[in-house]
Design an enzyme around this catalytic site. Structure first.
Site, short mmCIF file in Angstrom:
data_model
loop_
_atom_site.label_atom_id
_atom_site.label_comp_id
_atom_site.label_asym_id
_atom_site.label_seq_id
_atom_site.Cartn_x
_atom_site.Cartn_y
_atom_site.Cartn_z
N TYR A 54 -2.05 -1.03 10.33
CA TYR A 54 -2.06 -1.35 8.89
C TYR A 54 -0.74 -0.88 8.27
O TYR A 54 -0.09 -1.61 7.52
CB TYR A 54 -3.25 -0.63 8.24
CG TYR A 54 -3.44 -0.88 6.75
CD1 TYR A 54 -4.02 -2.05 6.29
CD2 TYR A 54 -3.07 0.08 5.81
CE1 TYR A 54 -4.24 -2.27 4.92
CE2 TYR A 54 -3.27 -0.12 4.46
CZ TYR A 54 -3.86 -1.29 4.01
OH TYR A 54 -4.07 -1.50 2.67
N SER A 58 0.86 -1.19 0.00
CA SER A 58 0.00 0.00 0.00
C SER A 58 0.90 1.23 0.00
O SER A 58 2.07 1.14 0.35
CB SER A 58 -0.85 -0.01 1.28
OG SER A 58 -1.52 1.22 1.46
N LYS A 92 2.03 -3.13 6.33
CA LYS A 92 2.33 -2.86 4.92
C LYS A 92 3.81 -2.47 4.74
O LYS A 92 4.42 -2.80 3.72
CB LYS A 92 1.38 -1.81 4.35
CG LYS A 92 -0.08 -2.28 4.28
CD LYS A 92 -0.26 -3.53 3.42
CE LYS A 92 -1.71 -3.93 3.23
NZ LYS A 92 -1.84 -5.13 2.38
P1 NAD Z 1 -11.37 -6.13 -0.45
O1 NAD Z 1 -11.90 -6.16 0.92
O2 NAD Z 1 -12.31 -5.81 -1.57
O3 NAD Z 1 -10.63 -7.49 -0.81
C1 NAD Z 1 -9.90 -8.20 0.13
C2 NAD Z 1 -10.22 -9.67 -0.01
O4 NAD Z 1 -9.40 -10.41 0.92
C3 NAD Z 1 -11.67 -10.01 0.35
O5 NAD Z 1 -12.24 -10.80 -0.69
C4 NAD Z 1 -11.57 -10.78 1.65
O6 NAD Z 1 -12.58 -11.78 1.81
C5 NAD Z 1 -10.20 -11.41 1.51
N1 NAD Z 1 -9.61 -11.79 2.82
C6 NAD Z 1 -9.65 -11.09 3.97
N2 NAD Z 1 -9.06 -11.80 4.95
C7 NAD Z 1 -8.63 -12.95 4.38
C8 NAD Z 1 -7.96 -14.09 4.88
N3 NAD Z 1 -7.62 -14.20 6.18
N4 NAD Z 1 -7.67 -15.10 4.03
C9 NAD Z 1 -8.04 -15.03 2.73
N5 NAD Z 1 -8.70 -13.98 2.20
C10 NAD Z 1 -8.98 -12.95 3.02
O7 NAD Z 1 -10.20 -5.05 -0.40
P2 NAD Z 1 -9.04 -4.68 -1.44
O8 NAD Z 1 -8.82 -3.23 -1.31
O9 NAD Z 1 -9.28 -5.25 -2.76
O10 NAD Z 1 -7.80 -5.38 -0.74
C11 NAD Z 1 -6.81 -6.06 -1.48
C12 NAD Z 1 -5.43 -5.61 -0.99
O11 NAD Z 1 -5.22 -4.25 -1.37
C13 NAD Z 1 -5.25 -5.65 0.51
O12 NAD Z 1 -3.97 -6.19 0.82
C14 NAD Z 1 -5.33 -4.20 0.91
O13 NAD Z 1 -4.65 -3.94 2.11
C15 NAD Z 1 -4.65 -3.56 -0.28
N6 NAD Z 1 -4.86 -2.13 -0.48
C16 NAD Z 1 -6.11 -1.63 -0.60
C17 NAD Z 1 -6.26 -0.27 -0.78
C18 NAD Z 1 -7.62 0.34 -0.91
O14 NAD Z 1 -7.75 1.57 -0.77
N7 NAD Z 1 -8.65 -0.44 -1.18
C19 NAD Z 1 -5.14 0.58 -0.87
C20 NAD Z 1 -3.88 0.02 -0.75
C21 NAD Z 1 -3.74 -1.34 -0.55
#
Ligand code: NAD
Length: 261
Positions: free
Chosen positions: A154, A141, A158
């Protein structure tokens, strides 16, 4: 790396960034295995792209090892592991009221999930004959490159992902396994929840998950000489490689890639 006709696995692939990336990889001709703690949503995502799904909690090393092995057995190998599952916890930023169970859960998903996933990916890749162009990617992130006051835990996890992925990269290049980290800014997914208006009110543009899939494709197109790169995905810009400052002095001489043989 070449994508068409090869096998990818995506953790957290049932929604958001993972799902958008799974869709893109399938469109590039890859067979995709969607892993998610939400097995029904994983099955639905996999069905939509002709892939396979496995329920898997990335915090459990046995489930991870089993799922990665089963994916390779069913799809005939493993060329790309995208370690993407992640969560945020309370956005209050108040460390005094941090719930310790939430703290443990955050690090379990965001850090253990990547370490267990990288371990299982390497072990699985070593069991199957593969081309010398494979890859392990993880989603960190912008909060892994700069402080993030709303959820310091978080940011801790990260940052850990960035340090871990940069550290394993040189050791794996001799085996033809590239390692890259994706560092997205705020993106419209389940992690953002209903906070989009709040974020936009303070002038932070929100990206769509497909923009992060673009960053994944950029990392996969990069030559092996760029292994260890952190690709920043920011609104309105093509993905760009983060340049880290060098630490002066002799200490980096300890960083000799490990030779397994
Ligand atoms: P999201 O919630 O849409 O997707 C995350 C997925 O991970 C979900 O389908 C959830 O069921 C699954 N998950 C959660 N815990 C789990 C576990 N213990 N085992 C297996 N699966 C699990 O959110 P997203 O934003 O698509 O997240 C994806 C990645 O992107 C994450 O690592 C998040 O930290 C990172 N991220 C997101 C953002 C943002 O603004 N959305 C920004 C930077 C980084």
């Amino acid at each position: 790396m070449k994508l068409a006709g090869r096998v990818a696995l995506v953790t957290g692939g049932a929604s958001g960034i993972g799902r958008a990336t799974a869709v893109r990889l399938a469109a590039e001709g890859m067979s995709v295995c969607v892993l998610d703690i939400d097995g029904d949503a994983a099955a639905e995502a996999a069905d939509s792209i002709g892939g396979i799904a496995m329920p898997c909690d990335v915090t459990d090393p046995d489930q991870v090892e089993t799922a990665f092995g089963a994916c390779a057995a069913e799809l005939g190998g493993l060329d790309l592991a995208f370690l993407n599952a992640g969560i945020t916890i309370d956005w209050s930023g108040d460390i005094g009221s941090l719930d310790l169970a939430q703290y443990r859960r955050s690090l379990a998903v965001n850090v253990d999930g990547v370490v267990f996933g990288a371990r299982a990916a390497v072990r699985t890749m070593r069991t199957v004959d593969g081309a010398l162009d494979r890859a392990i990617l993880a989603t960190s992130s912008l909060a892994g490159l700069m402080p993030w006051h709303p959820d310091p835990v978080y940011s801790l996890g990260k940052h850990a992902v960035v340090g871990f992925m940069r550290s394993i990269a040189p050791n794996l290049s001799a085996e033809g396994i590239a390692v890259h980290t994706i560092c997205p800014g705020i993106t419209e997914t389940g992690v953002l929840g209903d906070r989009r208006p709040l974020v936009e009110r303070i002038g932070v543009p929100v990206m769509e998950p497909e923009a992060i899939a673009d960053a994944v494709l950029a990392a996969l197109a990069a030559p092996m000489s760029s292994t260890g790169t952190c690709w920043v995905a920011q609104h309105g810009k093509p993905p760009w490689p983060m340049a880290f400052p060098q630490v002066d002095g002799p200490d980096s001489r300890l960083n000799v890639p490990v030779n397994r043989h």
